[in-house]
Design a protein around this motif. Structure first.
Motif, PDB file in Angstrom:
ATOM      1  N   LYS A 118       0.809  -1.220   0.000  1.00 29.92           N
ATOM      2  CA  LYS A 118       0.000   0.000   0.000  1.00 29.92           C
ATOM      3  C   LYS A 118       0.843   1.270   0.000  1.00 29.92           C
ATOM      4  CE  LYS A 118      -4.066  -2.055   2.165  1.00 29.92           C
ATOM      5  NZ  LYS A 118      -4.900  -1.891   0.951  1.00 29.92           N
ATOM      6  N   LEU A 119       2.136   1.129   0.272  1.00 30.06           N
ATOM      7  CA  LEU A 119       3.031   2.287   0.271  1.00 30.06           C
ATOM      8  C   LEU A 119       4.374   1.879  -0.314  1.00 30.06           C
ATOM      9  CD1 LEU A 119       3.731   5.212   1.105  1.00 30.06           C
ATOM     10  CD2 LEU A 119       4.344   4.329   3.367  1.00 30.06           C
ATOM     11  N   VAL A 120       4.818   2.638  -1.296  1.00 28.22           N
ATOM     12  CA  VAL A 120       6.132   2.422  -1.912  1.00 28.22           C
ATOM     13  C   VAL A 120       6.876   3.752  -1.837  1.00 28.22           C
ATOM     14  CG1 VAL A 120       7.406   1.643  -3.927  1.00 28.22           C
ATOM     15  CG2 VAL A 120       5.105   0.741  -3.492  1.00 28.22           C
ATOM     16  N   ILE A 121       8.080   3.713  -1.295  1.00 26.37           N
ATOM     17  CA  ILE A 121       8.862   4.932  -1.061  1.00 26.37           C
ATOM     18  C   ILE A 121      10.088   4.949  -1.960  1.00 26.37           C
ATOM     19  CG2 ILE A 121      10.286   6.160   0.629  1.00 26.37           C
ATOM     20  CD1 ILE A 121       8.435   5.111   2.801  1.00 26.37           C
ATOM     21  N   GLY A 122      10.277   6.047  -2.652  1.00 23.36           N
ATOM     22  CA  GLY A 122      11.522   6.285  -3.369  1.00 23.36           C
ATOM     23  C   GLY A 122      12.444   7.072  -2.459  1.00 23.36           C
ATOM     24  N   ASP A 158      10.636  12.184  -0.493  1.00 25.63           N
ATOM     25  CA  ASP A 158       9.404  12.922  -0.753  1.00 25.63           C
ATOM     26  C   ASP A 158       8.814  12.499  -2.102  1.00 25.63           C
ATOM     27  OD1 ASP A 158      11.186  14.139  -2.479  1.00 25.63           O
ATOM     28  OD2 ASP A 158      11.261  16.035  -1.388  1.00 25.63           O
ATOM     29  N   PHE A 159       9.202  11.304  -2.542  1.00 24.49           N
ATOM     30  CA  PHE A 159       8.695  10.702  -3.774  1.00 24.49           C
ATOM     31  C   PHE A 159       8.046   9.386  -3.375  1.00 24.49           C
ATOM     32  CE2 PHE A 159      10.085   8.925  -8.189  1.00 24.49           C
ATOM     33  CZ  PHE A 159       8.777   9.011  -8.624  1.00 24.49           C
ATOM     34  N   VAL A 160       6.706   9.361  -3.358  1.00 20.13           N
ATOM     35  CA  VAL A 160       5.992   8.205  -2.825  1.00 20.13           C
ATOM     36  C   VAL A 160       4.890   7.753  -3.780  1.00 20.13           C
ATOM     37  CG1 VAL A 160       6.454   8.713  -0.397  1.00 20.13           C
ATOM     38  CG2 VAL A 160       4.479   9.748  -1.509  1.00 20.13           C
ATOM     39  N   PHE A 161       4.537   6.481  -3.634  1.00 19.52           N
ATOM     40  CA  PHE A 161       3.461   5.858  -4.408  1.00 19.52           C
ATOM     41  C   PHE A 161       2.617   5.103  -3.388  1.00 19.52           C
ATOM     42  CE2 PHE A 161       1.272   3.037  -7.202  1.00 19.52           C
ATOM     43  CZ  PHE A 161       1.367   3.545  -8.491  1.00 19.52           C
ATOM     44  N   PHE A 162       1.296   5.314  -3.395  1.00 18.51           N
ATOM     45  CA  PHE A 162       0.496   4.753  -2.319  1.00 18.51           C
ATOM     46  C   PHE A 162      -0.916   4.408  -2.779  1.00 18.51           C
ATOM     47  CE2 PHE A 162       0.799   9.308  -2.286  1.00 18.51           C
ATOM     48  CZ  PHE A 162      -0.497   9.787  -2.136  1.00 18.51           C
ATOM     49  N   ASP A 163      -1.549   3.609  -1.960  1.00 16.27           N
ATOM     50  CA  ASP A 163      -2.884   3.104  -2.248  1.00 16.27           C
ATOM     51  C   ASP A 163      -3.958   4.123  -1.860  1.00 16.27           C
ATOM     52  OD1 ASP A 163      -4.500   0.525  -2.872  1.00 16.27           O
ATOM     53  OD2 ASP A 163      -5.334   1.193  -0.954  1.00 16.27           O
ATOM     54  N   ARG A 164      -5.139   3.969  -2.411  1.00 16.63           N
ATOM     55  CA  ARG A 164      -6.258   4.844  -2.091  1.00 16.63           C
ATOM     56  C   ARG A 164      -6.563   4.833  -0.589  1.00 16.63           C
ATOM     57  NH1 ARG A 164      -9.088   9.179  -2.916  1.00 16.63           N
ATOM     58  NH2 ARG A 164      -8.594   8.867  -5.099  1.00 16.63           N
ATOM     59  N   GLU A 169      -6.855   7.857   4.530  1.00 18.21           N
ATOM     60  CA  GLU A 169      -6.502   7.955   5.952  1.00 18.21           C
ATOM     61  C   GLU A 169      -5.755   9.259   6.244  1.00 18.21           C
ATOM     62  OE1 GLU A 169      -7.428   6.143   8.354  1.00 18.21           O
ATOM     63  OE2 GLU A 169      -8.132   4.280   7.439  1.00 18.21           O
ATOM     64  N   VAL A 170      -4.818   9.615   5.391  1.00 16.31           N
ATOM     65  CA  VAL A 170      -4.038  10.840   5.605  1.00 16.31           C
ATOM     66  C   VAL A 170      -4.927  12.080   5.445  1.00 16.31           C
ATOM     67  CG1 VAL A 170      -2.161  12.271   4.709  1.00 16.31           C
ATOM     68  CG2 VAL A 170      -1.843   9.809   4.945  1.00 16.31           C
ATOM     69  N   VAL A 171      -5.782  12.084   4.441  1.00  7.67           N
ATOM     70  CA  VAL A 171      -6.679  13.224   4.242  1.00  7.67           C
ATOM     71  C   VAL A 171      -7.625  13.379   5.428  1.00  7.67           C
ATOM     72  CG1 VAL A 171      -8.567  14.121   2.819  1.00  7.67           C
ATOM     73  CG2 VAL A 171      -6.546  13.145   1.720  1.00  7.67           C
ATOM     74  N   ALA A 172      -8.108  12.265   5.971  1.00  8.28           N
ATOM     75  CA  ALA A 172      -9.024  12.317   7.110  1.00  8.28           C
ATOM     76  C   ALA A 172      -8.353  12.876   8.363  1.00  8.28           C
ATOM     77  CB  ALA A 172      -9.588  10.924   7.397  1.00  8.28           C
ATOM     78  N   LEU A 173      -7.051  12.645   8.509  1.00  9.65           N
ATOM     79  CA  LEU A 173      -6.338  13.148   9.693  1.00  9.65           C
ATOM     80  C   LEU A 173      -6.352  14.670   9.763  1.00  9.65           C
ATOM     81  CD1 LEU A 173      -3.220  10.785   9.803  1.00  9.65           C
ATOM     82  CD2 LEU A 173      -5.074  10.886  11.476  1.00  9.65           C
ATOM     83  N   TYR A 182       5.821  11.421   6.384  1.00 10.23           N
ATOM     84  CA  TYR A 182       6.022  10.654   7.613  1.00 10.23           C
ATOM     85  C   TYR A 182       4.698  10.124   8.150  1.00 10.23           C
ATOM     86  CZ  TYR A 182      10.845  12.325   7.839  1.00 10.23           C
ATOM     87  OH  TYR A 182      12.168  12.573   7.572  1.00 10.23           O
ATOM     88  N   LEU A 183       3.606  10.866   7.914  1.00  9.51           N
ATOM     89  CA  LEU A 183       2.296  10.369   8.323  1.00  9.51           C
ATOM     90  C   LEU A 183       1.959   9.064   7.617  1.00  9.51           C
ATOM     91  CD1 LEU A 183      -0.009  13.531   8.516  1.00  9.51           C
ATOM     92  CD2 LEU A 183       0.641  12.020  10.388  1.00  9.51           C
ATOM     93  N   MET A 184       2.343   8.952   6.353  1.00 11.16           N
ATOM     94  CA  MET A 184       2.083   7.723   5.605  1.00 11.16           C
ATOM     95  C   MET A 184       2.802   6.532   6.235  1.00 11.16           C
ATOM     96  SD  MET A 184       2.276   9.069   1.654  1.00 11.16           S
ATOM     97  CE  MET A 184       1.255  10.423   1.074  1.00 11.16           C
ATOM     98  N   VAL A 185       4.040   6.762   6.668  1.00  9.11           N
ATOM     99  CA  VAL A 185       4.790   5.697   7.344  1.00  9.11           C
ATOM    100  C   VAL A 185       4.189   5.420   8.716  1.00  9.11           C
ATOM    101  CG1 VAL A 185       7.045   5.011   8.236  1.00  9.11           C
ATOM    102  CG2 VAL A 185       6.896   6.268   6.075  1.00  9.11           C
ATOM    103  N   TRP A 186       3.800   6.473   9.412  1.00  3.82           N
ATOM    104  CA  TRP A 186       3.246   6.359  10.753  1.00  3.82           C
ATOM    105  C   TRP A 186       1.980   5.500  10.777  1.00  3.82           C
ATOM    106  CZ3 TRP A 186      -1.529   7.986  12.565  1.00  3.82           C
ATOM    107  CH2 TRP A 186      -1.704   7.953  13.949  1.00  3.82           C
ATOM    108  N   LEU A 187       1.210   5.491   9.688  1.00  3.53           N
ATOM    109  CA  LEU A 187      -0.018   4.698   9.638  1.00  3.53           C
ATOM    110  C   LEU A 187       0.249   3.223   9.933  1.00  3.53           C
ATOM    111  CD1 LEU A 187      -1.826   6.235   6.526  1.00  3.53           C
ATOM    112  CD2 LEU A 187      -2.447   6.523   8.933  1.00  3.53           C
ATOM    113  N   GLY A 188       1.446   2.754   9.567  1.00  2.00           N
ATOM    114  CA  GLY A 188       1.823   1.391   9.944  1.00  2.00           C
ATOM    115  C   GLY A 188       1.725   0.347   8.864  1.00  2.00           C
ATOM    116  N   PHE A 189       1.314   0.724   7.666  1.00  2.00           N
ATOM    117  CA  PHE A 189       1.248  -0.264   6.589  1.00  2.00           C
ATOM    118  C   PHE A 189       2.658  -0.695   6.181  1.00  2.00           C
ATOM    119  CE2 PHE A 189      -2.744   2.156   5.877  1.00  2.00           C
ATOM    120  CZ  PHE A 189      -3.639   1.105   5.966  1.00  2.00           C
TER     121      PHE A 189
END
Length: 309
Positions: A118-122, A158-164, A169-173, A182-189
């Motif tokens: 769900k998350l791919v980080i460059g 700061d180059f990321v690829f992620f799932d809907r 989840e990030v938008v809702a926060l 960092y929020l994307m990583v913090w989610l725990g996926f």
């Protein structure tokens, strides 16, 4: 058919837009034909003709480009959240408008997403930049990895690829004064990272000033770490121990010798040192209190002037 939304925050990128749009659209040839594309350009209150350049790019690629024009400059990360809120893809990517990150890497990122990540980080294995910018970036991510999020990759990103799902989840926060990546990583996926070399900027001048970098460091550290508060407690305990030991020393001298030691210089040094520490401590606590107040106000992260489809 899966739809990929690419979010591109723009701030004084008038000269970059034609090149960026052309390279992103050309990169589609590297993907499987099943993938459809949407490019969400967010104009973050630019003072130049970035909006005009985006409109011209939209005219050249009418079915692909959406423009989110913000009413004022709210910062790169809030602009990214605005793009995320208006993107419609099944998977999404964030890339800078200056093309320092290679868009062709998104093909490999997409393959990992198809495998279930769900998350791919460059992550930046190295960078062609030199001088203060290179040193600050390295120091920033070294501090964050050791004091805040220990599971982030080395080198920063700061180059990321992620799932809907990650997007929603990030938008809702709606988190303020934070770091969206960092929020994307913090989610725990679970995530996978792909190292690459960040290119040197060829067009235009970066608006990522030293003051903005320092603010980002403070925001990121306070948003994901209790270290500053705990450091104050530790230093306070140490100073308390020193004060107690020095007090016992003074009492012992008083009992042993009838002549009380002058101690003016020592007293002033201790007083100034403790006072300085108290001011620093109040400043750190004030940073936390201000962020709590900012969150309690519940003001919007951004105001959209216009959506151009």
């Amino acid at each position: 058919m899966p739809k990929l939304s690419v979010i591109i925050p723009c701030y004084f990128n008038e000269d970059n837009i034609p090149v960026t749009a052309r390279e992103l659209v050309a990169n589609e040839a590297n993907f499987h034909p099943e993938v459809t594309f949407e490019y969400v350009f967010v104009n973050d209150g630019s003072g130049d003709d970035t909006l005009g350049a985006l409109q011209r790019a939209q005219t050249a690629y009418p079915s692909k480009i959406r423009i989110v024009d913000l009413a004022a400059n709210v910062g790169s990360y809030n602009a990214i959240v605005a793009g995320m809120a208006h993107a419609t893809g099944d998977c999404l990517a964030v890339i800078t408008a200056d093309m320092q990150d290679p868009p062709e890497l998104m093909v490999q990122m997409y393959d990992y997403w198809k495998k279930g990540f769900k998350l791919v980080i460059g992550n930046r294995q190295d960078r062609e930049e030199t001088g203060l910018s290179r040193w600050f970036a390295q120091t920033f991510h070294w501090l964050m990895k050791r004091l805040a999020l220990k599971n982030i990759p080395d080198g920063g990103f700061d180059f990321v690829f992620f799932d809907r799902q990650v997007n929603d989840e990030v938008v809702a926060l709606q988190e303020r004064n934070s770091n969206v990546f960092y929020l994307m990583v913090w989610l725990g996926f679970p995530y996978v990272n792909i190292p690459y070399v960040r290119r040197k900027r060829e067009i235009g001048t970066s608006r990522w000033t030293l003051s903005k970098k320092i603010k980002l460091l403070i925001d990121s550290l306070l948003a994901f770490s209790y270290f500053p508060i705990r450091a104050i407690s530790v230093v306070g305990l140490v100073l308390g121990g020193i004060a107690l030991a020095y007090g016992l020393y003074i009492i012992a001298l008083r009992l042993i010798s009838p002549n009380e030691p002058a101690g003016w210089t020592t007293l002033m040094v201790v007083l100034l040192f403790v006072s300085a520490f108290q001011m620093v401590a109040l400043g750190v606590i004030g940073e936390y209190v201000w962020r709590g107040l900012d969150a309690a106000r519940e003001r919007p992260l951004y105001v959209v002037r216009e959506i151009l489809n």
